[in-house]
Structures are given as C-alpha cells and as structure tokens.
Design a protein around this motif. Sequence first.
Motif, PDB file in Angstrom:
ATOM      1  N   VAL A 176       0.825  -1.204   0.000  1.00 32.78           N
ATOM      2  CA  VAL A 176       0.000   0.000   0.000  1.00 32.78           C
ATOM      3  C   VAL A 176       0.861   1.256   0.000  1.00 32.78           C
ATOM      4  O   VAL A 176       0.574   2.226  -0.720  1.00 32.78           O
ATOM      5  CB  VAL A 176      -0.965  -0.015   1.207  1.00 32.78           C
ATOM      6  N   MET A 177       1.935   1.272   0.793  1.00 32.89           N
ATOM      7  CA  MET A 177       2.786   2.464   0.829  1.00 32.89           C
ATOM      8  C   MET A 177       3.502   2.670  -0.501  1.00 32.89           C
ATOM      9  O   MET A 177       3.686   3.812  -0.941  1.00 32.89           O
ATOM     10  CB  MET A 177       3.769   2.371   1.995  1.00 32.89           C
ATOM     11  N   LEU A 178       3.907   1.590  -1.159  1.00 31.98           N
ATOM     12  CA  LEU A 178       4.497   1.723  -2.493  1.00 31.98           C
ATOM     13  C   LEU A 178       3.469   2.238  -3.491  1.00 31.98           C
ATOM     14  O   LEU A 178       3.748   3.136  -4.300  1.00 31.98           O
ATOM     15  CB  LEU A 178       5.051   0.374  -2.965  1.00 31.98           C
ATOM     16  N   GLN A 179       2.282   1.683  -3.438  1.00 30.81           N
ATOM     17  CA  GLN A 179       1.216   2.050  -4.373  1.00 30.81           C
ATOM     18  C   GLN A 179       0.765   3.491  -4.170  1.00 30.81           C
ATOM     19  O   GLN A 179       0.643   4.266  -5.129  1.00 30.81           O
ATOM     20  CB  GLN A 179       0.042   1.096  -4.176  1.00 30.81           C
ATOM     21  N   GLU A 180       0.523   3.864  -2.904  1.00 30.65           N
ATOM     22  CA  GLU A 180      -0.052   5.173  -2.615  1.00 30.65           C
ATOM     23  C   GLU A 180       0.978   6.296  -2.592  1.00 30.65           C
ATOM     24  O   GLU A 180       0.689   7.420  -3.027  1.00 30.65           O
ATOM     25  CB  GLU A 180      -0.792   5.123  -1.270  1.00 30.65           C
ATOM     26  N   ASN A 181       2.179   6.036  -2.079  1.00 25.25           N
ATOM     27  CA  ASN A 181       3.182   7.097  -1.932  1.00 25.25           C
ATOM     28  C   ASN A 181       4.153   7.181  -3.105  1.00 25.25           C
ATOM     29  O   ASN A 181       4.574   8.277  -3.481  1.00 25.25           O
ATOM     30  CB  ASN A 181       3.972   6.902  -0.641  1.00 25.25           C
ATOM     31  N   ALA A 182       4.528   6.019  -3.651  1.00 24.89           N
ATOM     32  CA  ALA A 182       5.485   6.021  -4.763  1.00 24.89           C
ATOM     33  C   ALA A 182       4.793   5.963  -6.118  1.00 24.89           C
ATOM     34  O   ALA A 182       5.442   6.154  -7.147  1.00 24.89           O
ATOM     35  CB  ALA A 182       6.459   4.843  -4.615  1.00 24.89           C
ATOM     36  N   GLY A 183       3.496   5.669  -6.127  1.00 25.26           N
ATOM     37  CA  GLY A 183       2.748   5.666  -7.374  1.00 25.26           C
ATOM     38  C   GLY A 183       3.111   4.561  -8.333  1.00 25.26           C
ATOM     39  O   GLY A 183       2.939   4.699  -9.549  1.00 25.26           O
ATOM     40  N   VAL A 184       3.623   3.440  -7.801  1.00 24.21           N
ATOM     41  CA  VAL A 184       4.016   2.320  -8.658  1.00 24.21           C
ATOM     42  C   VAL A 184       2.904   1.278  -8.687  1.00 24.21           C
ATOM     43  O   VAL A 184       2.016   1.262  -7.829  1.00 24.21           O
ATOM     44  CB  VAL A 184       5.336   1.678  -8.177  1.00 24.21           C
ATOM     45  N   THR A 185       2.951   0.395  -9.676  1.00 23.28           N
ATOM     46  CA  THR A 185       1.975  -0.677  -9.794  1.00 23.28           C
ATOM     47  C   THR A 185       2.335  -1.815  -8.849  1.00 23.28           C
ATOM     48  O   THR A 185       3.485  -2.271  -8.826  1.00 23.28           O
ATOM     49  CB  THR A 185       1.908  -1.208 -11.234  1.00 23.28           C
ATOM     50  N   VAL A 186       1.365  -2.274  -8.079  1.00 26.17           N
ATOM     51  CA  VAL A 186       1.585  -3.350  -7.111  1.00 26.17           C
ATOM     52  C   VAL A 186       0.466  -4.383  -7.260  1.00 26.17           C
ATOM     53  O   VAL A 186      -0.718  -4.034  -7.258  1.00 26.17           O
ATOM     54  CB  VAL A 186       1.601  -2.822  -5.660  1.00 26.17           C
ATOM     55  N   ASP A 187       0.840  -5.645  -7.385  1.00 23.49           N
ATOM     56  CA  ASP A 187      -0.111  -6.752  -7.366  1.00 23.49           C
ATOM     57  C   ASP A 187       0.160  -7.617  -6.146  1.00 23.49           C
ATOM     58  O   ASP A 187       1.327  -7.776  -5.737  1.00 23.49           O
ATOM     59  CB  ASP A 187       0.015  -7.614  -8.632  1.00 23.49           C
ATOM     60  N   PHE A 220      11.410   2.633  -2.325  1.00 25.99           N
ATOM     61  CA  PHE A 220      11.154   2.506  -0.884  1.00 25.99           C
ATOM     62  C   PHE A 220      11.258   3.868  -0.197  1.00 25.99           C
ATOM     63  O   PHE A 220      10.502   4.171   0.727  1.00 25.99           O
ATOM     64  CB  PHE A 220      12.134   1.531  -0.245  1.00 25.99           C
ATOM     65  N   THR A 221      12.220   4.674  -0.637  1.00 25.46           N
ATOM     66  CA  THR A 221      12.390   6.011  -0.066  1.00 25.46           C
ATOM     67  C   THR A 221      11.170   6.880  -0.355  1.00 25.46           C
ATOM     68  O   THR A 221      10.621   7.522   0.546  1.00 25.46           O
ATOM     69  CB  THR A 221      13.656   6.679  -0.621  1.00 25.46           C
ATOM     70  N   THR A 222      10.734   6.878  -1.615  1.00 30.13           N
ATOM     71  CA  THR A 222       9.564   7.661  -1.996  1.00 30.13           C
ATOM     72  C   THR A 222       8.311   7.157  -1.292  1.00 30.13           C
ATOM     73  O   THR A 222       7.413   7.933  -0.956  1.00 30.13           O
ATOM     74  CB  THR A 222       9.360   7.615  -3.520  1.00 30.13           C
ATOM     75  N   ALA A 223       8.256   5.840  -1.054  1.00 27.60           N
ATOM     76  CA  ALA A 223       7.118   5.252  -0.344  1.00 27.60           C
ATOM     77  C   ALA A 223       7.128   5.571   1.145  1.00 27.60           C
ATOM     78  O   ALA A 223       6.175   5.223   1.856  1.00 27.60           O
ATOM     79  CB  ALA A 223       7.114   3.738  -0.551  1.00 27.60           C
ATOM     80  N   LYS A 224       8.189   6.205   1.636  1.00 33.31           N
ATOM     81  CA  LYS A 224       8.341   6.610   3.038  1.00 33.31           C
ATOM     82  C   LYS A 224       8.526   5.408   3.961  1.00 33.31           C
ATOM     83  O   LYS A 224       8.069   5.405   5.105  1.00 33.31           O
ATOM     84  CB  LYS A 224       7.156   7.463   3.496  1.00 33.31           C
ATOM     85  N   ASN A 283      -8.401   7.579  10.794  1.00 33.84           N
ATOM     86  CA  ASN A 283      -8.486   7.807   9.347  1.00 33.84           C
ATOM     87  C   ASN A 283      -8.604   6.506   8.559  1.00 33.84           C
ATOM     88  O   ASN A 283      -7.964   6.347   7.510  1.00 33.84           O
ATOM     89  CB  ASN A 283      -7.283   8.619   8.855  1.00 33.84           C
ATOM     90  N   ARG A 284      -9.411   5.585   9.045  1.00 33.15           N
ATOM     91  CA  ARG A 284      -9.574   4.316   8.332  1.00 33.15           C
ATOM     92  C   ARG A 284     -10.248   4.551   6.987  1.00 33.15           C
ATOM     93  O   ARG A 284     -11.207   5.311   6.889  1.00 33.15           O
ATOM     94  CB  ARG A 284     -10.378   3.329   9.191  1.00 33.15           C
ATOM     95  N   GLN A 285      -9.736   3.865   5.968  1.00 38.04           N
ATOM     96  CA  GLN A 285     -10.280   3.996   4.627  1.00 38.04           C
ATOM     97  C   GLN A 285     -10.054   2.709   3.857  1.00 38.04           C
ATOM     98  O   GLN A 285      -9.171   1.917   4.194  1.00 38.04           O
ATOM     99  CB  GLN A 285      -9.621   5.162   3.893  1.00 38.04           C
ATOM    100  N   ILE A 286     -10.849   2.504   2.819  1.00 40.99           N
ATOM    101  CA  ILE A 286     -10.676   1.365   1.938  1.00 40.99           C
ATOM    102  C   ILE A 286      -9.743   1.767   0.802  1.00 40.99           C
ATOM    103  O   ILE A 286     -10.005   2.746   0.086  1.00 40.99           O
ATOM    104  CB  ILE A 286     -12.023   0.885   1.356  1.00 40.99           C
ATOM    105  N   ILE A 287      -8.652   1.048   0.675  1.00 42.05           N
ATOM    106  CA  ILE A 287      -7.697   1.305  -0.405  1.00 42.05           C
ATOM    107  C   ILE A 287      -7.776   0.146  -1.395  1.00 42.05           C
ATOM    108  O   ILE A 287      -7.487  -0.998  -1.035  1.00 42.05           O
ATOM    109  CB  ILE A 287      -6.275   1.463   0.134  1.00 42.05           C
ATOM    110  N   PRO A 288      -8.183   0.413  -2.623  1.00 41.39           N
ATOM    111  CA  PRO A 288      -8.279  -0.658  -3.619  1.00 41.39           C
ATOM    112  C   PRO A 288      -6.917  -1.280  -3.904  1.00 41.39           C
ATOM    113  O   PRO A 288      -5.913  -0.569  -4.031  1.00 41.39           O
ATOM    114  CB  PRO A 288      -8.824   0.062  -4.857  1.00 41.39           C
TER     115      PRO A 288
END
Length: 331
Positions: free
Chosen positions: A17-28, A174-178, A54-59
């Motif tokens: 999720v952190m890679l997907q949301e913060n780094a904007g990369v594709t994750v499966d 990983f850095t961009t994903a924080k 701040n609970r939320q559903i992340i696709p």
Amino acid sequence: MKYGIIGAGAMGIRYGVMLQENAGVTVDFIETWEPNVVKIREQGGVSVARDHENRQIIPINVYSPEAYSGHPDVWIIFKKQMQLADELERDNKAGLFSDDQYVFSAMNGMGHFEKIAQYFPSDHIICGTAMIATRMDGPANVDFMGAEGTENMHMARYTNAEPDATVQAVFDDFTTAKLGPEFAPDWQVMCMSKVVFNAVTNTLCTMFEMQMGQFIEYDGVRAMSAQLFDEAFDACERAGIYLIETRQEEIDSVITVSKAYRYHYPSMYQDFSKGRPTEVDYINGYIAKLGREHDYVCRTHEFVVHEVHMAEMMRQYHQPQTDNTTATINA
C-alpha cells in the motif's frame, strides 16, 4: 518498476500500500489465505488505518498464484517462515518466477534467503530487515502503527555487492514510499542483528503473554537480556559474524524500542495467541543451531525454545489470553 507482493498479511499490505499510494508504482498481491481474498474483493480493497485513525478502503489487486499472469520486476515476500517453502513451490509451479526478476524480503528470523535462493539468482536477491509495527485485526483489516515518517528498514544484497541499477531503483521507490530504507554492507550482520533482538523481546513477551511495555517494567529485564545477548554474540563471533551494535547497545535497545511500542505484542505472540506455530525455531533456535555448528552451546536459547514449544503444547489444556490491543510487529 512493477512490484508483486507474496503474502497480503500485515507487513505485505503495509509495503504494498505504501508503495502504491506514496510512490505511485503498480503493485499486485498474491494471496493464498482465502478469507483474506474474499474480504478484499467483497469490500473493494483493504481497510487501512494509521494508529486507529483515518480508516479507509484502499483498492488493491489481489490474485491466487494460479490466477496471476503478470510479470513484476521485483517480488516482495512476507510469509511466515513455516509457510515459505510450500508457498515458493506453489508460486513456482504456477509460473510466477523468472530469472530476470529480483526479490526482496524482510521476514523475521533466519533461513528464508536460502529457500528463496532456490528460485532466484543470488545476485537478484535483496535481503532486508524492518523495524515497522503493523497490526492485522482480521481479513483485509490492518492498522499501520506509528506516525508517518517513523518507518525504518535496512537492505543489503545477498552477494554483499554494491547496489546495481535495479537494487538502487528499489531503494529509491522505498524512499519515496516513506519506508525509511538504509543500505547495509553485509546481509548476515544486518539480519542477525535483528534476530538477536527478536530472540529477547519476541520470545519472552510471548512466553509470558505480555506487551512490550509490560516486559520492561520487570526489574530484571536487563539481566535477562544480557544473558541471551551474550550467548547470541558468542555464537555469532564464533561463526565470523560481528554485529554492528555492541552487547550494551542491544540491551539498551530492548528498553528504547519497548518504550516506543509499549502497548504492542510482538509478532510471535500473534501466532501463539491464534493457535498457530511460532517462529521460535528460526529465531532462538537459529542462534542455538549456529552456536552448535561452531562448537558452542547456547544453553539459554535452547532452553527457551523448549519453553515456547511446551507453551504451544499446552494449548490442548487451555487457551492463551487475548484482547483487542494485540498487534503484529515486524521488530
């Protein structure tokens, strides 16, 4: 860079999720726990909070190994040590692995990289450790513990070589994903530093079913830690593994880390409290095995392994106490 996560548990979801949301990369995500897959699809993603807020559903994209046809540049593996061999074999039979792919793992314990090396070239393996707390309260329901920016992890190549272009790209993502990555020069030193820490906090908190903050309330915690650390350091040094931290620094870290995560239970307790086998053989047991391989007997670690397995056996007579504050900590 495209990533594939093997194991959509607490840490797999955290990284993905952190890679997907913060780094904007594709994750499966590749998942074999059916209730998790069903819940993710039912609610349209994974339910994520940070420190209960701040609970939320992340696709997210989730697949069984046999249903996946993608080709990630990098696999990220977060499975329990006891499950890893069967998982890798199943994934390999499903055609998921190719020689051009890289793989990263920051699982607890030791022994997993030897298993991973059966499926990937050694120079494509990235070893990791993570001091990141995450709890999974049920299928597709996770809580990222700690304020954003407090994540910390280390990574090193299995060959101990300098980073190549792909390894550097992973580090940058990983850095961009924080996720707070740092490079380490030697993977064994890096991983054993984590193992000897876990061999104190994870194991003792599990045996006495206590939170890390409760553990350090005991006046004898430094003496108990020193006894376990001394054996671990002696075993490592006989094996030619010289840890970065001193023995005293490791003892001090038990206090500081336990204060930071005072209300949490280590990941070993999560398995124990749910009636699953623990990873003690890959933590204290690994230290004891390393010692015996170099003519040194880690008597306390061997005794502790027996104690944990005895506690597991006692489930047939009573169930462990649990509450709603338990957390999975990859620490």
